[in-house]
Design a protein around this motif. Structure first.
Motif, PDB file in Angstrom:
ATOM      1  N   VAL A   1       7.232  16.685  11.540  1.00 36.89           N
ATOM      2  CA  VAL A   1       7.429  15.879  10.335  1.00 36.89           C
ATOM      3  C   VAL A   1       6.975  14.461  10.655  1.00 36.89           C
ATOM      4  O   VAL A   1       7.581  13.774  11.486  1.00 36.89           O
ATOM      5  CB  VAL A   1       8.905  15.892   9.894  1.00 36.89           C
ATOM      6  N   CYS A   2       5.900  14.047  10.007  1.00 33.43           N
ATOM      7  CA  CYS A   2       5.309  12.738  10.293  1.00 33.43           C
ATOM      8  C   CYS A   2       5.987  11.651   9.460  1.00 33.43           C
ATOM      9  O   CYS A   2       6.457  11.910   8.350  1.00 33.43           O
ATOM     10  CB  CYS A   2       3.817  12.746   9.965  1.00 33.43           C
TER      11      CYS A   2
ATOM     12  N   GLU B   1       0.833  -1.197   0.000  1.00 34.34           N
ATOM     13  CA  GLU B   1       0.000   0.000   0.000  1.00 34.34           C
ATOM     14  C   GLU B   1       0.870   1.250   0.000  1.00 34.34           C
ATOM     15  O   GLU B   1       1.890   1.319   0.691  1.00 34.34           O
ATOM     16  CB  GLU B   1      -0.924   0.020   1.220  1.00 34.34           C
ATOM     17  N   ARG B   2       0.472   2.214  -0.806  1.00 34.17           N
ATOM     18  CA  ARG B   2       1.189   3.484  -0.834  1.00 34.17           C
ATOM     19  C   ARG B   2       1.089   4.182   0.519  1.00 34.17           C
ATOM     20  O   ARG B   2       0.128   4.006   1.260  1.00 34.17           O
ATOM     21  CB  ARG B   2       0.620   4.395  -1.925  1.00 34.17           C
ATOM     22  N   ARG B   3       2.093   4.988   0.805  1.00 35.97           N
ATOM     23  CA  ARG B   3       2.132   5.739   2.051  1.00 35.97           C
ATOM     24  C   ARG B   3       2.244   7.232   1.747  1.00 35.97           C
ATOM     25  O   ARG B   3       2.628   7.628   0.648  1.00 35.97           O
ATOM     26  CB  ARG B   3       3.321   5.285   2.902  1.00 35.97           C
ATOM     27  N   VAL B   4       1.914   8.026   2.742  1.00 34.39           N
ATOM     28  CA  VAL B   4       2.020   9.479   2.589  1.00 34.39           C
ATOM     29  C   VAL B   4       2.516  10.074   3.899  1.00 34.39           C
ATOM     30  O   VAL B   4       2.125   9.642   4.984  1.00 34.39           O
ATOM     31  CB  VAL B   4       0.664  10.103   2.164  1.00 34.39           C
ATOM     32  N   GLY B   5       3.414  11.035   3.783  1.00 33.67           N
ATOM     33  CA  GLY B   5       3.898  11.765   4.949  1.00 33.67           C
ATOM     34  C   GLY B   5       3.376  13.195   4.926  1.00 33.67           C
ATOM     35  O   GLY B   5       3.069  13.738   3.865  1.00 33.67           O
ATOM     36  N   PHE B   6       3.270  13.789   6.094  1.00 40.85           N
ATOM     37  CA  PHE B   6       2.827  15.177   6.215  1.00 40.85           C
ATOM     38  C   PHE B   6       3.855  15.959   7.030  1.00 40.85           C
ATOM     39  O   PHE B   6       4.486  15.413   7.936  1.00 40.85           O
ATOM     40  CB  PHE B   6       1.471  15.273   6.922  1.00 40.85           C
ATOM     41  N   GLU B   7       3.997  17.237   6.702  1.00 38.15           N
ATOM     42  CA  GLU B   7       4.826  18.155   7.484  1.00 38.15           C
ATOM     43  C   GLU B   7       3.952  19.348   7.854  1.00 38.15           C
ATOM     44  O   GLU B   7       3.453  20.053   6.976  1.00 38.15           O
ATOM     45  CB  GLU B   7       6.037  18.622   6.667  1.00 38.15           C
TER      46      GLU B   7
ATOM     47  N   GLY C   1       4.796   6.035  21.939  1.00 38.41           N
ATOM     48  CA  GLY C   1       5.647   7.211  21.828  1.00 38.41           C
ATOM     49  C   GLY C   1       6.768   7.253  22.849  1.00 38.41           C
ATOM     50  O   GLY C   1       6.543   7.046  24.038  1.00 38.41           O
ATOM     51  N   ARG C   2       7.983   7.511  22.369  1.00 40.40           N
ATOM     52  CA  ARG C   2       9.128   7.690  23.271  1.00 40.40           C
ATOM     53  C   ARG C   2      10.194   8.505  22.546  1.00 40.40           C
ATOM     54  O   ARG C   2      10.465   8.301  21.357  1.00 40.40           O
ATOM     55  CB  ARG C   2       9.712   6.349  23.720  1.00 40.40           C
ATOM     56  N   ILE C   3      10.786   9.452  23.262  1.00 40.26           N
ATOM     57  CA  ILE C   3      11.839  10.290  22.689  1.00 40.26           C
ATOM     58  C   ILE C   3      13.123   9.480  22.575  1.00 40.26           C
ATOM     59  O   ILE C   3      13.563   8.855  23.541  1.00 40.26           O
ATOM     60  CB  ILE C   3      12.067  11.540  23.554  1.00 40.26           C
ATOM     61  N   VAL C   4      13.724   9.493  21.391  1.00 40.74           N
ATOM     62  CA  VAL C   4      14.971   8.750  21.187  1.00 40.74           C
ATOM     63  C   VAL C   4      16.159   9.679  20.968  1.00 40.74           C
ATOM     64  O   VAL C   4      17.308   9.246  21.030  1.00 40.74           O
ATOM     65  CB  VAL C   4      14.848   7.766  20.002  1.00 40.74           C
ATOM     66  N   ASP C   5      15.896  10.968  20.711  1.00 43.28           N
ATOM     67  CA  ASP C   5      16.983  11.940  20.597  1.00 43.28           C
ATOM     68  C   ASP C   5      16.403  13.319  20.857  1.00 43.28           C
ATOM     69  O   ASP C   5      15.238  13.585  20.534  1.00 43.28           O
ATOM     70  CB  ASP C   5      17.628  11.889  19.211  1.00 43.28           C
TER      71      ASP C   5
ATOM     72  N   ILE D   1      11.110  11.248  17.892  1.00 46.90           N
ATOM     73  CA  ILE D   1      10.185  10.462  18.712  1.00 46.90           C
ATOM     74  C   ILE D   1       9.716   9.246  17.924  1.00 46.90           C
ATOM     75  O   ILE D   1       9.152   9.377  16.832  1.00 46.90           O
ATOM     76  CB  ILE D   1       8.967  11.319  19.127  1.00 46.90           C
ATOM     77  N   ASP D   2       9.964   8.076  18.466  1.00 48.23           N
ATOM     78  CA  ASP D   2       9.458   6.840  17.872  1.00 48.23           C
ATOM     79  C   ASP D   2       8.057   6.559  18.397  1.00 48.23           C
ATOM     80  O   ASP D   2       7.777   6.747  19.594  1.00 48.23           O
ATOM     81  CB  ASP D   2      10.377   5.665  18.202  1.00 48.23           C
ATOM     82  N   THR D   3       7.175   6.108  17.509  1.00 43.38           N
ATOM     83  CA  THR D   3       5.816   5.721  17.877  1.00 43.38           C
ATOM     84  C   THR D   3       5.459   4.454  17.108  1.00 43.38           C
ATOM     85  O   THR D   3       6.222   3.994  16.249  1.00 43.38           O
ATOM     86  CB  THR D   3       4.793   6.819  17.517  1.00 43.38           C
ATOM     87  N   ASP D   4       4.289   3.917  17.400  1.00 40.88           N
ATOM     88  CA  ASP D   4       3.837   2.738  16.657  1.00 40.88           C
ATOM     89  C   ASP D   4       3.626   3.056  15.181  1.00 40.88           C
ATOM     90  O   ASP D   4       3.675   2.152  14.335  1.00 40.88           O
ATOM     91  CB  ASP D   4       2.530   2.204  17.259  1.00 40.88           C
ATOM     92  N   LEU D   5       3.377   4.324  14.860  1.00 39.25           N
ATOM     93  CA  LEU D   5       3.203   4.725  13.463  1.00 39.25           C
ATOM     94  C   LEU D   5       4.530   4.890  12.735  1.00 39.25           C
ATOM     95  O   LEU D   5       4.576   4.869  11.510  1.00 39.25           O
ATOM     96  CB  LEU D   5       2.437   6.052  13.386  1.00 39.25           C
ATOM     97  N   GLY D   6       5.601   5.082  13.493  1.00 34.36           N
ATOM     98  CA  GLY D   6       6.903   5.340  12.895  1.00 34.36           C
ATOM     99  C   GLY D   6       7.592   6.484  13.615  1.00 34.36           C
ATOM    100  O   GLY D   6       7.180   6.909  14.699  1.00 34.36           O
ATOM    101  N   ARG D   7       8.637   7.001  13.016  1.00 29.61           N
ATOM    102  CA  ARG D   7       9.473   8.020  13.651  1.00 29.61           C
ATOM    103  C   ARG D   7       9.039   9.430  13.241  1.00 29.61           C
ATOM    104  O   ARG D   7       9.010   9.769  12.054  1.00 29.61           O
ATOM    105  CB  ARG D   7      10.936   7.794  13.291  1.00 29.61           C
TER     106      ARG D   7
END
Length: 326
Positions: A107-108, A22-28, A49-53, A61-67
């Protein structure tokens, strides 16, 4: 998740990439009204969600959706924070001042097209915290960038999407109600008719001809539809030999920069600008529509004057309505 929420987001004609995924889309999203810390907390509250840097200018921030990346949109501060990681006391005051003058940007990560409603909670949280978008500042041209993955990297596909945007760009600007501050900024220039005419008269049939035509007329990131990241994904060396800009990041996505960020409005979601983008996708996937509109556009071109913008937008409004695209 309710059916009403899920139905906010229009689905494009082609949901899958050439691989079958499936195609993906990012938003800023660019906005003000909340601090870097507040925006980061809204992202960190997402599942997983957790801060990694972290620096004074940016959070990763890493989340279940991605970074996600949350940052103050000021290159100087980000560069200094990176170079002085761990020794940032003096940058704190600079960051506090910058927060009053520059937007915060979220930046999603790329999200599958069928699951974009998972970002609605983040928009709600930022809005509840006081985030304000495009209409807030007469100085900062806050916007929303959409980065949809291209269905494939074939010249015919990229040419079709370019042509669809070129034909619709004046209507798209109206549909998004692009703010005056952003219109007069140098960041979202529309394509010139000197580019649109050859694109429509003889659509590029090879990647070589497409790249040459695009780079000849658009050697800049500052376009409402910035194709440089996508072209760099295909031939980065060629793009960088023509455009000396370190901000170009190769990726297999369109970089659509036209939309406002109206996050302060209670009924606004990412679906609003996304659904307008999907009109472009619908036209791009119909060669007969592209041919019809291209023929009509070229027929309306006047010597020295080009196409009358108001008349073309009026024609498109009726055409899109007749084809049940709006």
């Amino acid at each position: 998740m309710t059916n009403e929420t899920a139905s906010r987001y229009r689905l494009p004609p082609r949901r899958e990439r050439a691989s079958g995924a499936e195609r993906r889309v990012g938003f800023e999203l660019e906005f003000s009204g909340v601090s870097l810390e507040q925006a980061s907390a809204a992202v960190e509250a997402l599942p997983g969600g957790r801060i990694v840097d972290s620096t004074v200018a940016e959070r990763v921030i890493d989340t279940d959706l991605g970074r996600f990346r949350v940052e103050l949109d000021w290159n100087f501060l980000k560069q200094q924070a990176a170079q002085n990681h761990g020794q940032e006391e003096w940058l704190g005051t600079v960051a506090d001042v910058a927060a009053l003058l520059v937007p915060v940007e979220v930046v999603c990560p790329p999200v599958e097209i069928g699951h974009l409603e998972q970002l609605d909670g983040l928009v709600d949280a930022l809005r509840a915290g006081g985030a304000t978008g495009t209409g807030e500042s007469m100085l900062a041209a806050y916007g929303l960038h959409i980065n949809p993955e291209s269905p494939d990297l074939e010249a015919s596909t990229l040419s079709a999407y370019l042509s669809a945007f070129a034909l619709l760009q004046w209507w798209l600007s109206e549909a998004h109600q692009v703010d005056l501050t952003r219109k007069v900024s140098p960041y979202i220039d529309l394509f010139s008719e000197s580019f649109v005419r050859p694109l429509l008269l003889e659509p590029p049939g090879t990647m070589e001809s497409l790249m040459e035509l695009y780079l000849q007329h658009n050697p800049s990131r500052n376009r409402a539809l910035d194709m440089l990241p996508l072209l760099a994904e295909i031939d980065e060396e060629r793009v960088r030999s023509r455009v000396d800009d370190p901000k170009i990041k190769a990726r297999p996505t369109f970089h659509y920069r036209l939309a406002n960020c109206q996050i302060e409005q209670s009924d606004w979601y990412l679906s609003d600008p996304w659904n307008i983008w999907c009109v472009l996708e619908a036209v791009a996937e119909r060669p007969d529509w592209l041919e019809e509109l291209g023929r009509e556009f070229l027929a309306r071109s006047r010597p020295l004057l080009g196409v009358n913008r108001t008349e073309w937008v009026d024609y498109l409004k009726q055409w899109l309505d007749d084809h049940e695209l709006v």
